[in-house]
Scaffold this active site. Structure first.
Site, short mmCIF file in Angstrom:
data_model
loop_
_atom_site.label_atom_id
_atom_site.label_comp_id
_atom_site.label_asym_id
_atom_site.label_seq_id
_atom_site.Cartn_x
_atom_site.Cartn_y
_atom_site.Cartn_z
CG ASP A 125 -0.92 -10.29 2.35
OD1 ASP A 125 -1.73 -9.91 3.21
OD2 ASP A 125 -0.93 -9.87 1.18
NE ARG A 138 -6.38 -11.96 1.66
CZ ARG A 138 -5.29 -11.98 0.91
NH1 ARG A 138 -5.30 -12.61 -0.25
NH2 ARG A 138 -4.20 -11.38 1.32
CG HIS A 179 -3.78 -9.82 12.92
ND1 HIS A 179 -3.22 -9.86 11.66
CD2 HIS A 179 -4.65 -8.76 12.91
CE1 HIS A 179 -3.74 -8.88 10.92
NE2 HIS A 179 -4.60 -8.21 11.65
CB SER A 206 3.96 -2.06 6.07
OG SER A 206 2.64 -1.59 5.96
CD GLU A 212 3.28 1.65 2.98
OE1 GLU A 212 3.74 0.58 3.46
OE2 GLU A 212 4.01 2.52 2.49
CG LEU A 221 17.40 -17.63 12.43
CD1 LEU A 221 16.76 -18.73 11.58
CD2 LEU A 221 16.28 -16.80 13.07
NE ARG A 240 0.05 -5.36 -3.51
CZ ARG A 240 -1.02 -6.14 -3.38
NH1 ARG A 240 -1.64 -6.61 -4.44
NH2 ARG A 240 -1.47 -6.45 -2.18
CB SER A 286 3.72 -4.40 -0.14
OG SER A 286 2.64 -4.91 -0.87
#
Ligand code: FPP
Length: 245
Positions: A25, A29, A42, A70, A72, A136, A199, A201
């Site tokens: 996240d 910003r 991004h 997501s 959303e 991995l 959160r 989310s």
């Protein structure tokens, strides 16, 4: 679910989480603070993905699950969605050979089919091409929502009951967990969220039941080996305190 600490790899100084998930996240910003368009955030976030993947593998983490898109996120502008999917396409093409060379197995959760046939088939090919790797596992959550994952699991168990393959009494935690998309992964040990938001989310709600949660103010594009190291040290410290009581 076993919550015993996992042994550190040879030479390691503490307890390394086997499975780490990250809510990446703060890209927007990061860009805003520099007077740049969101897409620049991004782009820088995608570079942070590469750094973190390498650092996680070097630290002995076995599974790294990233919340890349997501369910959303469809509410964002068409332009931003196109920037995000374009970036995924670009990095997939540029990085596939590196993933394969570095022993990374790619796995997808969520519903990537929503991104269309072209990107969908590129993703499928990448999953197939890396399926034999074992250093991995990189799990990318695309068009993922945890509640929807749990609903699908409940529906699949209900169908098995309706067709007589399963009785309601046989539905327990293990059975539900085995109907989730994370069925083949070790338990989630550490969940990290960047950018100061506290959160979940709709990310890995079931899987995070016993995980250590780690929130950092660092914006995702600034996340690097040192930031991951701090999260891993926090985890090792928590595990040590837990063992000492
Ligand atoms: C959150 O920042 C980040 C995302 C919505 C997407 C994560 C995508 C990447 C890291 C880049 C591409 C991914 C791959 C796998 C190559 P935000 O935009 O919500 O930031 P904000 O809260 O500051 O606005």
């Amino acid at each position: 679910m076993s919550q015993a600490p996992h042994p550190a790899p040879a030479g390691g100084g503490g307890t390394v989480p086997r499975h780490v998930a990250i809510i990446m996240d703060g890209n927007g910003r990061w860009a805003q603070r520099r007077g740049l368009p969101r897409v620049a955030g991004h782009r820088a976030g995608a570079e942070a993905v590469q750094r973190t993947l390498r650092a996680a593998a070097d630290a002995g983490v076995q599974v790294l699950t990233l919340y890349a898109f997501s369910s959303e996120n469809w509410r964002r502008s068409a332009e931003e969605i196109s920037d995000l999917t374009g970036l995924m396409r670009f990095y997939l093409e540029r990085e596939l050979a590196t993933l394969a060379k570095e022993g990374v197995r790619l796995k997808l959760i969520g519903d990537p089919s929503a991104f269309g046939e072209e990107l969908g088939s590129k993703l499928d090919k990448a999953v197939e091409r890396t399926s034999g790797n074992s250093r991995l596992t990189l799990v990318v959550a695309l068009n993922y929502g945890s509640r929807s994952e749990i609903v699908s699991a409940a529906r699949s168990l209900a169908e098995q009951v309706a067709t007589g393959q399963l009785s309601t009494a046989e539905i327990d935690e293990a059975r539900l967990a085995s109907a989730l998309q994370t069925v083949d992964l070790p338990d989630l040990d550490l969940l990290i969220r960047t950018s100061g938001e506290v959160r979940l989310s709709n990310f890995l709600l079931w899987q995070a039941a016993y995980s250590e949660l780690y929130f950092t103010e660092t914006l995702w594009p600034d996340f690097d080996e040192a930031a991951l190291g701090e999260a891993l040290a926090h985890y090792a410290g928590r595990q040590r305190r837990f063992g000492g009581r």
